[in-house]
Every structure is written in structure tokens, then in C-alpha cells.
Design an enzyme around this catalytic site. Structure first.
Site, PDB file in Angstrom:
ATOM      1  CG  ASP A  69      -7.826   4.715  -4.880  1.00  0.00           C
ATOM      2  OD1 ASP A  69      -8.949   3.793  -4.538  1.00  0.00           O
ATOM      3  OD2 ASP A  69      -6.777   2.758  -5.324  1.00  0.00           O
ATOM      4  CD  GLU A  72      -2.792  -0.376  -0.299  1.00  0.00           C
ATOM      5  OE1 GLU A  72      -2.999   0.129  -0.530  1.00  0.00           O
ATOM      6  OE2 GLU A  72      -3.051  -1.905  -0.274  1.00  0.00           O
ATOM      7  CE1 TYR A 120      -6.654   3.292  -0.102  1.00  0.00           C
ATOM      8  CE2 TYR A 120      -3.863   3.586   0.036  1.00  0.00           C
ATOM      9  CZ  TYR A 120      -5.070   2.823  -0.747  1.00  0.00           C
ATOM     10  OH  TYR A 120      -4.802   1.911  -1.497  1.00  0.00           O
TER      11      TYR A 120
END
Length: 354
Positions: A150, A49, A132
Site C-alpha cells: 500500500d 481493508e 492489494y
């Protein structure tokens, strides 16, 4: 033949249709577990990520594999030398991510015995984990219900609900709407399904609406305005700065210097370079007084500005100048950021043609 049973309300919901689509059409990625399989390693989820922020899947795959091969656990990464990690990151861009990666790994190893916190709140407390990333790791690695938004998810949600407010001001509303369709069960699969839908079906241009499981619910498709979303505020022109990059060669080596830990490309090895200003700095901040000759130049675009750079070079008799003298024939091992790798390529091409 027995009649087919009607779909349950959950299966008829947007989340139910999306998860059914994901079970069949999900992308196979090295950091992802199959639907119904045990959750993936939180370290691998977190690493992927961080790498995927503003970077394509295709670009990330080889870096992810190399990092896992070299540092297979978060404790191994925490023990790594900063310079080695920064060099391994070279080429992925957005180098603050690499510095945050190191800081986070050391916090997990030192403060949590090498185990990632399993809640969104606990993850947010780690260095460098924004909303996020914390939500993505909580949902994907630990199955927590978290709202993961996102750029792909923003596009899907903005079209699904025909959100008129432009980005970036629309982000709180887009998150609220994403929350409204996020299920309690299979939160990690739902987050990845939304990402896959945006990456493969609900694309910026030419979305494949006929294949989209959310098509019956999509307000933008109903109005034939899919490509008008997300609305975006007018972009401002990026300011342009100018700078000089110095190629100082001696005895088959080139001078490199470590950039300051904070600031642009902080902590990275680089060719010497002065400040980047609105006006041409020419030979100010040259590593030494010499007969510098122009080798070429170019433009490199950063997030907030564009840099017009000139490359100048000279050859000296010895390696007395302060810095790290690197063999030119092994320069690809130095982990130079893209800007300086391009500048080096310019200098080497001139050197070989001389």
C-alpha cells in the site's frame, strides 16, 4: 551468567528485525489479531481493508464497528438492501468501494457458501478485489505468503532501497523489492508490520529513523535523503467543474433523489443536481420551475476534479415533485454523501436564519 546467544541469520534479516519490532510495538486495531493468536475472521479483514483504502484508521474505526454490529457476517451483508449499505457507508467517500463491497459479499455468499477463498488467486476472482486487497486478505486472514504493497509500504521500500524512479511508474519495481524481503513465515504479521512502520515511524515528514528497525539497511537514511523518497512525478492541476444543487422544501420535508447506479456517487441518496460541467449550468435540470434563490456554495474536491457548486433553494406548497421526500429534522439519517451533506447544511443554516 550464561552468555547471550547470537541472533540467527533470520533474526538479523530486515524481515526478522521488523517482526521483532512488530511483536512489541504493533498497533492494536479492532480487525487485527495479536501475534501468534489464531488468524482473524476473513470477513473482518476484508471489510477493514476495503474501508482503509485511501482512508485513515481513525475514520474507519467507527464505520467498521457499525458495519460489524449491523451485518456480523458476509452472508448478512449479502442479504442487505443496497440503499441501507450505501447509507451506512455515507461519509467514508470513494463510493465505488461500497458498491464493490455489496457485489463481493453476494459473490462469496452465493458462489462460495459464505466462505472466502483462501488463496490470492481465488480472492482476485471476486468482484472488486484488486491486487492489494487480495494479497492483504490472503496474507493476514490465511497466512499465505503474499506481497502486500500500500502507500505506506511504498514509502518504506522506496527509502530502504533509495528507488530513484518516481511514482506511479516505480510501482512494479517497488513491488519486486517488497517481494525480495517478504518472508515465507508470518506473512500476515510482516504485511501489517510494514504498514505500521510506514504509519508510525517511516512517516512522510520527519521520519523517526532512530527508532526504525530497518535503519541499518536503509539506503536513504545512509545518504540523509529520507524525505526525498518516494520520488513523485509532478502533479497536474485538477480540472474544475461547476454545478448547482437544489434544495426543494415542502411541509417540513426536502426532496431527495437516488443517483444513477453507475457514475459519481452512484446509488446514493442526494439532493437534486444537474450535470457538472466546465461552464455554469445555472438552473438547468432544476426539479421544477420555481423562484429559486441562492443560498451559498463551496468547492468539493473529488479524486479527478474539483467541483465549484452553488446551492439554490425554494419552498413549495406540496410534495408533488417526483422523488423521495425526507423529513428535514431527520436528514442526518438519509446517508447523504459528504458533498450533499455540506450543501444541506448550507441550506439549513439559511433556513434557520430566515
Amino acid at each position: 551468567m550464561a552468555p547471550r546467544s547470537a541472533a540467527s541469520p533470520a533474526e538479523q534479516s530486515p524481515a526478522g528485525r521488523l517482526l521483532a519490532w512488530y511483536d512489541v510495538h504493533r498497533r492494536t486495531l479492532p480487525w487485527r489479531a495479536a501475534p501468534g493468536a489464531p488468524a482473524p475472521d476473513p470477513y473482518a479483514v476484508w471489510l477493514s481493508e476495503v474501508m482503509l483504502q485511501q482512508t485513515t484508521v481513525a475514520a474507519v474505526k467507527p464505520y467498521f464497528a457499525r458495519f460489524l454490529d449491523r451485518w456480523p457476517t458476509v452472508t448478512a451483508l449479502a442479504a442487505a438492501d443496497d440503499a441501507d449499505v450505501m447509507a451506512a457507508w455515507a461519509g467514508l467517500g470513494y463510493y465505488a468501494r461500497a458498491r464493490n463491497l455489496i457485489a463481493c459479499a453476494r459473490a462469496v455468499a452465493g458462489e462460495h457458501d459464505g466462505t472466502f477463498p483462501d488463496t490470492e488467486e481465488g480472492l482476485r476472482a471476486l468482484p472488486g478485489l484488486g491486487a492489494y486487497t487480495a494479497a492483504a486478505v490472503a496474507a493476514i486472514a490465511f497466512g499465505r505468503r503474499a506481497v502486500v504493497v500500500d502507500a505506506n509500504v511504498e514509502r518504506v521500500v522506496s527509502r530502504l532501497f533509495a528507488v530513484e524512479q518516481p511514482l506511479p511508474a516505480a510501482r512494479p519495481e517497488l513491488r519486486r523489492l517488497a517481494d525480495s524481503i517478504t518472508p515465507e513465515a508470518r506473512a500476515g504479521d510482516f504485511a501489517q508490520a510494514m504498514m505500521d512502520l510506514g504509519a508510525t515511524i517511516c512517516t512522510p515528514r520527519g521520519p523517526a529513523c532512530a527508532l526504525c528497525p530497518l535503519s541499518p539497511d536503509c539506503a536513504a537514511r545512509a545518504a540523509c535523503t529520507q524525505e526525498d523518497y518516494p520520488r513523485k512525478a509532478a502533479k497536474r492541476d485538477k480540472p474544475v467543474r461547476r454545478g448547482t444543487i437544489f434544495w426543494l422544501e415542502a411541509e417540513g420535508h426536502v426532496l431527495l433523489r437516488r443517483r444513477e447506479p453507475k457514475g459519481m456517487l452512484g446509488g446514493m441518496r442526494a439532493l437534486p443536481s444537474g450535470s457538472w460541467e466546465a461552464s455554469d449550468p445555472s438552473l438547468a435540470d432544476a426539479p421544477l420551475a420555481a423562484d429559486w434563490r441562492p443560498l451559498g456554495g463551496g468547492r468539493h474536491v473529488f479524486t479527478h476534479f474539483a467541483l465549484d457548486y452553488a446551492v439554490v433553494g425554494t419552498v413549495v406548497a406540496d410534495r408533488s415533485a417526483e422523488g423521495e421526500w425526507w423529513p428535514i429534522d431527520r436528514l442526518d439519517e438519509a446517508g447523504l454523501p459528504t458533498l450533499f451533506a455540506r450543501a444541506a447544511a448550507i441550506a439549513i443554516s439559511q433556513r434557520e436564519s430566515a
